[in-house]
Design a protein around this motif. Structure first.
Motif, PDB file in Angstrom:
ATOM      1  N   ALA A 153     -17.893   1.658   0.607  1.00  0.00           N
ATOM      2  CA  ALA A 153     -17.617   0.223   0.723  1.00  0.00           C
ATOM      3  C   ALA A 153     -16.108   0.019   0.667  1.00  0.00           C
ATOM      4  CB  ALA A 153     -18.300  -0.541  -0.409  1.00  0.00           C
ATOM      5  N   TYR A 154     -15.516  -0.229   1.824  1.00  0.00           N
ATOM      6  CA  TYR A 154     -14.063  -0.358   1.908  1.00  0.00           C
ATOM      7  C   TYR A 154     -13.709  -1.609   2.678  1.00  0.00           C
ATOM      8  CZ  TYR A 154      -9.212   1.116   2.238  1.00  0.00           C
ATOM      9  OH  TYR A 154      -7.850   1.186   2.114  1.00  0.00           O
ATOM     10  N   PRO A 155     -12.897  -2.528   2.212  1.00  0.00           N
ATOM     11  CA  PRO A 155     -12.178  -2.426   0.936  1.00  0.00           C
ATOM     12  C   PRO A 155     -13.058  -2.982  -0.187  1.00  0.00           C
ATOM     13  CG  PRO A 155     -11.551  -4.434   2.028  1.00  0.00           C
ATOM     14  CD  PRO A 155     -12.578  -3.797   2.900  1.00  0.00           C
ATOM     15  N   THR A 192       3.198  11.929  -7.515  1.00  0.00           N
ATOM     16  CA  THR A 192       3.215  10.504  -7.799  1.00  0.00           C
ATOM     17  C   THR A 192       1.902   9.862  -7.368  1.00  0.00           C
ATOM     18  OG1 THR A 192       4.465  10.318  -5.748  1.00  0.00           O
ATOM     19  CG2 THR A 192       5.690  10.127  -7.781  1.00  0.00           C
ATOM     20  N   HIS A 193       1.467   8.889  -8.159  1.00  0.00           N
ATOM     21  CA  HIS A 193       0.214   8.182  -7.906  1.00  0.00           C
ATOM     22  C   HIS A 193       0.434   6.693  -8.107  1.00  0.00           C
ATOM     23  CE1 HIS A 193      -0.791  12.216  -9.427  1.00  0.00           C
ATOM     24  NE2 HIS A 193      -1.896  12.161  -8.704  1.00  0.00           N
ATOM     25  N   LEU A 194      -0.318   5.880  -7.359  1.00  0.00           N
ATOM     26  CA  LEU A 194      -0.271   4.420  -7.528  1.00  0.00           C
ATOM     27  C   LEU A 194      -1.456   3.961  -8.355  1.00  0.00           C
ATOM     28  CD1 LEU A 194       0.757   2.454  -4.320  1.00  0.00           C
ATOM     29  CD2 LEU A 194       1.974   2.718  -6.468  1.00  0.00           C
ATOM     30  N   VAL A 195      -1.171   3.235  -9.440  1.00  0.00           N
ATOM     31  CA  VAL A 195      -2.205   2.693 -10.325  1.00  0.00           C
ATOM     32  C   VAL A 195      -2.426   1.218  -9.966  1.00  0.00           C
ATOM     33  CG1 VAL A 195      -2.865   2.317 -12.733  1.00  0.00           C
ATOM     34  CG2 VAL A 195      -1.285   4.177 -12.150  1.00  0.00           C
ATOM     35  N   PRO A 196      -3.669   0.744  -9.939  1.00  0.00           N
ATOM     36  CA  PRO A 196      -3.884  -0.676  -9.654  1.00  0.00           C
ATOM     37  C   PRO A 196      -3.450  -1.572 -10.812  1.00  0.00           C
ATOM     38  CG  PRO A 196      -5.987   0.417 -10.058  1.00  0.00           C
ATOM     39  CD  PRO A 196      -4.926   1.478 -10.039  1.00  0.00           C
ATOM     40  N   LYS A 230     -10.875   4.795  -3.541  1.00  0.00           N
ATOM     41  CA  LYS A 230     -11.632   3.748  -2.847  1.00  0.00           C
ATOM     42  C   LYS A 230     -12.255   4.267  -1.558  1.00  0.00           C
ATOM     43  CE  LYS A 230     -10.612  -1.151  -1.837  1.00  0.00           C
ATOM     44  NZ  LYS A 230     -10.376  -1.772  -3.114  1.00  0.00           N
ATOM     45  N   GLU A 231     -11.719   5.350  -1.042  1.00  0.00           N
ATOM     46  CA  GLU A 231     -12.233   5.879   0.226  1.00  0.00           C
ATOM     47  C   GLU A 231     -13.594   6.562   0.065  1.00  0.00           C
ATOM     48  OE1 GLU A 231      -7.667   6.251   1.832  1.00  0.00           O
ATOM     49  OE2 GLU A 231      -8.820   8.081   1.540  1.00  0.00           O
ATOM     50  N   GLU A 277      -6.197  -3.225  -0.491  1.00  0.00           N
ATOM     51  CA  GLU A 277      -6.158  -1.772  -0.326  1.00  0.00           C
ATOM     52  C   GLU A 277      -5.901  -1.050  -1.656  1.00  0.00           C
ATOM     53  OE1 GLU A 277      -6.155  -0.154   3.017  1.00  0.00           O
ATOM     54  OE2 GLU A 277      -6.878  -2.118   3.636  1.00  0.00           O
ATOM     55  N   LEU A 278      -5.249  -1.732  -2.589  1.00  0.00           N
ATOM     56  CA  LEU A 278      -4.837  -1.076  -3.832  1.00  0.00           C
ATOM     57  C   LEU A 278      -5.729  -1.412  -5.006  1.00  0.00           C
ATOM     58  CD1 LEU A 278      -0.966  -1.350  -3.671  1.00  0.00           C
ATOM     59  CD2 LEU A 278      -2.429   0.591  -3.159  1.00  0.00           C
TER      60      LEU A 278
END
Lengths: 345, 345, 345, 345
Positions: free
Chosen positions: A343-345, B232-236, A284-285, B195-196
């Motif tokens: 575009a964040y968020p 490790t990764h975070l998935v939406p 997203k960044e 954010e996620l």
């Protein structure tokens, strides 16, 4: 500079329209779609209401030449290979976003794309448009083959380390993840909302057609043949690619050493941002922008470096990089029309 | 069998409540939360309206003993290490879902968890409850330490190959991805929706506290020290873990060979499902269930195997596996109360 | 024109930074945050790496005046009411994105915001900055109160029909839905990823603080007091608001009649787009842009019109509209720096 | 009790398989799909690996009769109308999840479904299976037409108030929102991931085929013809429906009055849960379960009540309610096989 877009009703085409709308020197004079010629582009894309309302043109090299100087091809595999000769003949400059002219070997194309390759003479004329690596050849090139989305994120993350011999090319493993827009707009069970939402999926392990493109450049950088393990996954989101890459480090190198190396390699390249130690970019960044952000972790325990590289697959992975190539091809500032804040968020 | 749950207001606790509601032989007689004692669990979890309306109990070993025979601990790091001695003293059987008793070495715990470890005498009494690998010791054990979510997906995907020497343990790279519920219910910027969502994020590269747990078992299987690269990764998405694992194959082995080996190793183990060649599981295909699904790809070009293993992190990665351990601890059929079909889509 | 942003670390502030980065006549010279003064804005927002790296300033009217001519306030409720007098005193022009100066009645503010209102003298000086409705008063105003996100979508969808008496104001029902970014960046259970993902939630029914703001303008248009039913819902997405609005039609009016009326009312207003009959806008069709898109359905069976109005809550619902107000305040073209094509998909 | 499922490869069919797997008295003996007969159901649904591996049967009434006593029809519009006569003839009990037998008037069906209606003789024999409203007629009925998903959520939220005359039926406005699984498994642009993710969309305003079904029951309850405004929206999530409903209150009634009325009306009905004052259900709070949760807000200012009703569209809105009807049809306890705790989060 007048610009035509072939394949305007795909996600790549419509992203070119979005980005070129704020380009100070280029003007889109023809939006072209063989499948939807004669209809308004707003029928399929109501978000363009009041922005572009004209009818879609059909694919006709002479008509294109009458309206434009440069043509972007955002077409499915196998289309550009047939169109390019006529368009070059007509005297048009070309930026091809498809995979048809990325591989120099017709056999490799046939093997991975399961289609007939373009004529080898034309394959040779195409310049591989990864500006941060091959910037000199892009400059003034009349015919550019725009890299794939996965290769862009992956190669920008690996090239400096491979070129400098800091990692052992035989140990490279690439675990790539993409948002769903990379699959295009064609509806199928594989892109059906209820199947992908709240789901994480691996696909085409060791079989993705971007593998030979990645290996082609890595081999060039290493000055010897490189084969790599490459996995692709679908993330339940629309845009964004992350390549998490692994390799054994040659010599003693810290994460900070990698950061310094990459900062130096990409000096003067505005679209690559190297993150400070301990910080890894998330997709997203860079959302909606032409940036490729890269971060590093070095593990003393295993002797491996982990490299995290992210892009927006439709911008730096497609339309944005194509415009960057247009800028370089025309001798303009690389960033024209591309200075979007993510575009964040 | 009467059962108490400490930490009932976390996601692990509430998932225990969901699953145990349809267990034929276990009955939840006390839902306990030190932070919310005296309030109804439906205040924080309205989905339990009409299902469980009683007030939450406080943490009191004597009171627990009066109400229950077995206690599940679904508590944050550092809580179980203090509670377990009293609960064992009180004569309760224990299944601890936290990480406090997974590592046998207090130093390792301190290094990775940045906290004081439990008393070594109690560490020794805890049985590591990965039934498909350590089923014999789980049988009849009075005190079980339930494995972590990442280790469960990862170890089930690696153990047979490591044990049989089919892969070189020094080449193991684990690229893991998790839904956000793994981070628990505590609100923070790192779990903030905006954010996620539409984001894919890498975190804790080489630093995750599950690394020593994975290496402990792999070393046991390889009969020599193994260190592994683990990302490790975070998935939406909310639920689901995928571990994509890479290693160099020792000897000539096809994907079908791996399939056959794993089917044989997991023979009689109802919760591990091995996929046919060319098919890799996605996380939604085990959503809400206690299954761990595993698929393989072998690449002749690089000599590596790619192993894809998925679980629901709250079920097989936490509450489901804890109930599976309860079943084994009690000498019951392993699948009691766990025969859920995954909720698809 | 030099611009300062107070509240730069909230989503409204950071969206102002994004949009102003491509404004041809305004330059952000001070990014201000009382909570994070002295740190770099990239610490909390790495997506700004290489774009804005300077340290955040503290809130100090004199210092702001030294650096800027106009100040945007993107602050939580209750902050602007205290800051505005000092900033006006210092001779700064102000655009306040908070709700502190939208309601002319201090009592109404107290009732709905549960906070002390701003000084009534200053309340009177604030111009309600909804340019498509109150454009004349915005022109040259030195102090503008930027409308709320819900009111913007709702009022643009209702004003022409109410003003012309085409709908009965006593029958207005507004069913509004918002992405989660409207709740800001503060982490709480109510914005926790696992609670909102794959979830649709109603909240603050009949209690939302935007109700009096909506009724204030509707009453003004109807020239008599209007009360409306207003419901808010959280959609599992980051950006976007849809107001679905219902009212009884006065007289015989078709959807096409409404379309014609609205096209005529919004003539010359570039950011309102009226959709053709049978087409209703979706939120993604304005994502990242300053557009408000509106569609209509008239039901002969019930005698009601349904009006669908969508905006990006962070752009037309906050930062974009604030910049539109800046443009008008300065006598510039309304669209400067706002000619973004929606990012689709 | 032996059960067959026609249309096993749609989402409704596969949800029947999921739920019936834990039904203590019913056993699925034939999974049927005309389009995929002869293939294994796991080809399209790998999540059923190891659970149901048999081949799909073709649609053949005699063969069905040989294998089953009851048949569920989870088929697209227009299929059940042709199949039902043969299946009834063969002596099978039927629960039809499609819309073919919900409307008693063939003309109404033709008008809203744009298809030929079923034979009127058979339309008359179908019992509308909304157990909480028409429980007595469901008892022992041999042929049940299962209500639509939107009507289920909507009617359970409106029936008591309409029946008691607490709201003015001529003022009813229903703003409904659904997850995408309601659109089924057929891939189309309208269900394409990249188009729906991070998007909220209105569709079929005043045109949805569930309108006459809702009005049929409301008219029955009001004992006079009722027409209602009904809007549908797509939420970027897979499962869940919320109906937000508005009407003018007749007489002085508080939210608590409504709560008391509904609690009394649904007394003894385990699947309807009425929420306490000030609490409105969200869709995730019934996810995967057969509950319908309802909450209220009464606004003195406007004299309107807002009713919020949520269900899981695939459970209470389809397969779960069908099994509830099976239970009632067989004289069993209504909750058999349906005592799932919602999967939260």
């Amino acid at each position: 500079m007048k610009v035509a877009i072939v394949g305007s009703t795909g996600y790549g085409g419509v992203e070119l329209i979005r980005l070129l709308a704020s380009h100070p020197l280029a003007e889109v004079t023809s939006v072209i779609s063989s499948s939807s010629a004669g209809t308004s582009i707003t029928e399929g894309y109501p978000h363009l209401t009041g922005i572009r309302e004209e009818l879609l043109d059909d694919v006709d090299p002479a008509a294109i030449k009458a309206k434009a100087d440069v043509v972007f091809l955002a077409t499915p595999p196998g289309v550009a290979s047939k169109l390019v000769p006529q368009l070059l003949e007509a005297g048009l400059k070309i930026i091809d976003l498809s995979g048809d002219f990325r591989l120099k070997s017709p056999d490799l194309y046939k093997e991975w794309y399961k289609k007939e390759a373009a004529d080898e003479a034309y394959l040779k004329r195409a310049v591989f448009g990864l500006p941060e690596v091959y910037g000199d050849s892009v400059q003034d090139a009349p015919f550019i083959s725009n890299p794939g989305c996965y290769p862009t994120a992956t190669l920008l993350g690996l090239v400096p380390a491979v070129k400098e011999g800091w990692i052992d090319p035989s140990t490279i493993i690439i675990d790539a993840k993409s948002g769903v827009s990379g699959a295009g707009r064609g509806a199928s069970l594989g892109t059906h909302y209820s199947e992908l939402n709240e789901n994480f999926r691996a696909y085409k392990l060791n079989q993705h057609q971007h593998i030979p493109e990645i290996e082609m450049v890595l081999s060039d950088m290493a000055a010897r043949p490189v084969v790599a393990t490459f996995s692709t996954h679908l993330v339940p989101m629309t845009r964004g690619i992350m390549s998490t890459m692994y390799a054994s480090v040659q010599g003693e190198r810290s994460a900070q050493d990698f950061i310094d190396l990459y900062k130096s390699y990409y000096e003067g390249r505005p679209f690559v941002r190297i993150r400070p130690e301990g910080q890894w970019p998330s997709t997203k960044e860079v959302w909606g922008s032409n940036y490729c952000d890269i971060g590093f972790a070095v593990d003393k325990r295993t002797g491996r470096v982990t490299i995290v590289s992210v892009i927006d697959n439709l911008v730096k992975g497609a339309a944005g990089q194509a415009i960057q190539n247009l800028n370089l091809m025309m001798g303009w500032d690389e960033t024209l029309g591309l200075q979007f804040v993510p575009a964040y968020p």
